[in-house]
Design a protein around this motif. Sequence first.
Motif, short mmCIF file in Angstrom:
data_model
loop_
_atom_site.label_atom_id
_atom_site.label_comp_id
_atom_site.label_asym_id
_atom_site.label_seq_id
_atom_site.Cartn_x
_atom_site.Cartn_y
_atom_site.Cartn_z
N ARG A 2 0.77 -0.98 0.28
CA ARG A 2 -0.18 0.05 0.12
C ARG A 2 1.00 1.21 0.12
O ARG A 2 1.89 1.09 0.44
N ILE A 3 0.33 1.97 -0.33
CA ILE A 3 1.05 3.44 -0.30
C ILE A 3 0.17 4.39 -0.25
O ILE A 3 -1.01 4.72 -0.42
N ILE A 4 0.47 5.86 0.96
CA ILE A 4 -0.81 6.84 1.68
C ILE A 4 0.42 8.29 0.33
O ILE A 4 0.92 8.32 0.55
N VAL A 55 -5.23 6.49 0.46
CA VAL A 55 -4.44 4.68 0.71
C VAL A 55 -4.93 3.95 -0.80
O VAL A 55 -6.22 4.43 -1.18
N ARG A 57 -3.66 0.05 -3.08
CA ARG A 57 -2.57 -0.84 -2.99
C ARG A 57 -2.71 -0.95 -4.31
O ARG A 57 -2.70 -0.52 -5.79
N THR A 83 -1.61 2.29 8.94
CA THR A 83 -3.06 3.26 9.11
C THR A 83 -3.81 2.09 8.68
O THR A 83 -3.96 1.01 9.16
N SER A 87 -0.43 -1.21 6.64
CA SER A 87 0.55 -0.69 6.89
C SER A 87 0.63 0.17 5.37
O SER A 87 0.91 -0.14 4.59
N ALA A 88 1.60 1.09 5.67
CA ALA A 88 1.55 2.02 4.09
C ALA A 88 2.87 3.23 3.69
O ALA A 88 3.12 3.53 4.88
N TRP A 89 3.00 2.64 2.75
CA TRP A 89 4.30 3.82 2.24
C TRP A 89 4.53 5.67 2.21
O TRP A 89 3.30 5.75 1.49
#
Length: 118
Positions: A2-4, A55, A57, A83, A87-89
Amino acid sequence: MRIIVYGSLRRKQGNSHWMTNAQWLGDHQIEGFELYNLGHYPGVVEGEGSVYCEVYRIDASTLGELDALRTRNGEYKRQLIQTPYGSAWLYVYQRSIKGLTRIPSGDWLQREDLPKDE
Protein backbone atom coordinates in the motif's frame (compact mmCIF):
# COMPACT_ATOMS: atom_id res chain seq x y z
CA MET A 1 1.57 -3.37 -0.78
CA ARG A 2 0.00 0.00 0.00
CA ILE A 3 0.96 3.62 -0.53
CA ILE A 4 -0.41 6.78 1.04
CA VAL A 5 -0.52 9.91 -1.15
CA TYR A 6 -1.26 13.50 -0.14
CA GLY A 7 -0.74 15.81 -3.13
CA SER A 8 -0.34 15.61 -6.88
CA LEU A 9 -0.84 11.81 -6.89
CA ARG A 10 -4.35 12.14 -5.40
CA ARG A 11 -7.44 11.61 -7.52
CA LYS A 12 -7.99 14.25 -10.22
CA GLN A 13 -4.62 15.90 -9.54
CA GLY A 14 -1.76 16.54 -11.96
CA ASN A 15 0.13 13.28 -11.35
CA SER A 16 -2.86 11.01 -10.67
CA HIS A 17 -2.14 9.19 -13.96
CA TRP A 18 0.70 7.43 -12.09
CA MET A 19 -2.01 5.77 -9.99
CA THR A 20 -3.99 4.33 -12.94
CA ASN A 21 -3.30 0.71 -11.93
CA ALA A 22 -3.71 1.37 -8.20
CA GLN A 23 -6.76 0.34 -6.17
CA TRP A 24 -8.13 3.15 -4.00
CA LEU A 25 -8.73 1.81 -0.48
CA GLY A 26 -9.95 4.96 1.23
CA ASP A 27 -9.16 8.34 2.72
CA HIS A 28 -7.12 8.78 5.88
CA GLN A 29 -5.80 11.60 8.05
CA ILE A 30 -2.25 11.00 9.30
CA GLU A 31 -1.24 12.57 12.60
CA GLY A 32 2.20 13.88 13.51
CA PHE A 33 2.97 15.38 10.10
CA GLU A 34 2.83 18.81 8.43
CA LEU A 35 2.21 19.65 4.77
CA TYR A 36 4.26 22.25 2.87
CA ASN A 37 3.74 23.84 -0.53
CA LEU A 38 6.73 23.17 -2.80
CA GLY A 39 5.16 24.88 -5.82
CA HIS A 40 3.47 22.41 -8.15
CA TYR A 41 3.31 19.70 -5.50
CA PRO A 42 3.60 19.37 -1.71
CA GLY A 43 5.98 17.79 0.74
CA VAL A 44 5.17 16.24 4.09
CA VAL A 45 7.48 16.31 7.11
CA GLU A 46 7.13 15.07 10.66
CA GLY A 47 5.56 17.73 12.86
CA GLU A 48 2.65 18.76 15.04
CA GLY A 49 -0.21 18.64 12.54
CA SER A 50 -2.22 16.20 10.49
CA VAL A 51 -2.36 15.61 6.75
CA TYR A 52 -5.28 14.46 4.60
CA CYS A 53 -4.31 11.49 2.42
CA GLU A 54 -5.59 8.72 0.16
CA VAL A 55 -4.49 5.12 0.60
CA TYR A 56 -4.00 2.79 -2.38
CA ARG A 57 -3.03 -0.81 -3.01
CA ILE A 58 -0.26 -0.91 -5.63
CA ASP A 59 1.98 -3.48 -7.28
CA ALA A 60 5.78 -3.57 -7.25
CA SER A 61 5.97 -2.04 -10.73
CA THR A 62 3.96 1.02 -9.67
CA LEU A 63 6.09 1.40 -6.53
CA GLY A 64 9.22 1.33 -8.68
CA GLU A 65 7.80 4.04 -10.95
CA LEU A 66 6.82 6.21 -7.97
CA ASP A 67 10.25 5.72 -6.40
CA ALA A 68 11.85 6.94 -9.63
CA LEU A 69 9.53 9.96 -9.61
CA ARG A 70 9.79 10.85 -5.92
CA THR A 71 13.13 9.68 -4.56
CA ARG A 72 15.46 10.93 -7.30
CA ASN A 73 17.89 13.59 -6.13
CA GLY A 74 17.08 12.70 -2.51
CA GLU A 75 13.97 14.89 -2.42
CA TYR A 76 11.80 12.27 -0.66
CA LYS A 77 12.35 9.13 1.37
CA ARG A 78 9.81 6.37 1.83
CA GLN A 79 8.62 5.75 5.38
CA LEU A 80 6.31 2.92 6.44
CA ILE A 81 3.36 4.12 8.54
CA GLN A 82 0.22 2.48 9.88
CA THR A 83 -3.22 3.22 8.41
CA PRO A 84 -6.67 1.68 8.96
CA TYR A 85 -5.97 -0.27 5.73
CA GLY A 86 -2.68 -1.73 6.97
CA SER A 87 0.86 -0.43 6.76
CA ALA A 88 1.53 1.91 3.81
CA TRP A 89 4.50 3.73 2.32
CA LEU A 90 4.57 7.51 2.73
CA TYR A 91 6.96 9.77 0.82
CA VAL A 92 8.49 12.15 3.40
CA TYR A 93 10.18 15.33 2.18
CA GLN A 94 13.93 15.36 2.96
CA ARG A 95 15.01 18.92 2.20
CA SER A 96 14.81 22.06 4.32
CA ILE A 97 11.36 23.56 4.82
CA LYS A 98 12.83 26.97 5.68
CA GLY A 99 11.02 29.62 3.64
CA LEU A 100 8.29 27.22 2.47
CA THR A 101 4.61 27.85 3.11
CA ARG A 102 2.90 25.43 5.47
CA ILE A 103 -0.61 24.37 4.47
CA PRO A 104 -2.40 24.67 7.85
CA SER A 105 -5.41 22.54 6.80
CA GLY A 106 -3.10 19.64 5.94
CA ASP A 107 -5.09 19.22 2.71
CA TRP A 108 -3.36 19.93 -0.63
CA LEU A 109 -6.76 20.73 -2.17
CA GLN A 110 -7.32 23.45 0.47
CA ARG A 111 -4.06 25.35 -0.14
CA GLU A 112 -4.36 29.12 -0.51
CA ASP A 113 -2.87 29.34 -4.02
CA LEU A 114 -5.45 26.91 -5.44
CA PRO A 115 -7.41 28.60 -8.26
CA LYS A 116 -10.93 29.46 -7.12
CA ASP A 117 -14.05 28.60 -9.11
CA GLU A 118 -15.67 31.68 -10.59
